[in-house]
Write a protein that holds these residues in place. Sequence first.
Motif: not given
Length: 318
Positions: A230-242
């Motif tokens: 994720x390009x940004x200061x904080x990661x996104x909240x999408x639950x995609x971790x496999x």
Amino acid sequence: MESLRKMMRYGVLCSGNPRRLYATKVDLKKLRPMILKRIEKRAHTYPVRGMVPVANEVLQVRNDLIHGVSTLLNFLPLMACKFCPEIYIGEQGHLIQTCSGYKHRAKNRVHEWIKGGLNDILVPVETFHLDNMFQSVIRHNERFDFDRIPAVVELCWQAGADFHDENLNSSSWNLEADNGSVPETESLSPNDLTSIANKTLTAWETLRSGVEKLLLVYPVKVCKYCSEVHVGPSGHKARLCGVFKYESWKGAHFWMKANVDNLVPPKIVWRRRPQDPPVLLNEGRGFYGRVPAVLDLCSKAGAVVPAKYNCMMKVQAS
């Protein structure tokens, strides 16, 4: 004694009963608007003007790298394992038993080789495309509202790269689509092929050094347990971790600071030297060289490899 008098004067010591000092209670409701305002002001300092030329250069050399690798693959064979990410540049794959396979397959088996493609060397790393770096956090139910684009392209976008420049419009957003757009190169001479290999290797080195410079200025996160970026200061909240090992977290990512290998994976491969057997054997795996796939591809096409890779290539006879 003088310091003791000062302490007693301010009530720290009083009649043998020291006064406790408590932190001031913070009202988070009043503090939140101040934090948001500070973040908004911080956004005005981006993009950093001094890094815009770097972002433009990274986009350009990325385009050169894709076209160069695509051209070289028309002349040099690439093999990919059917069951794992392992690849090998040569007429036939090696016999080194490093296949990780699927879950139901035994580990450390001989690979089953098929013809590879561009994405096997230049591994695609995608991320969510944001309007700006400090955009609100992406929630899980909002994940389909955002486009997915190459992470390097997103980084350059946030760094202020000029996407309207005619020299940059040819930058590929899809590697496989670009692979099919390479013109016929059957008439290339060995000298032309060597020249393309040298330019491709230079583009690879410039791309990685440019991304490394951008990461010093722009925050990029990577999941600790998977390859999500994720390009940004904080990661996104999408639950995609496999990673099924962490199912109790409902697929939430564990974000940490990213490095250049997370955005531009080197894809390490076994390299055959002149003194090695025609097919690399499992018994000699401790003696063979291990190098980035782009480097091995370019060197086989005649490119001059920088001396810093001699240790990885194990150029000296064992």
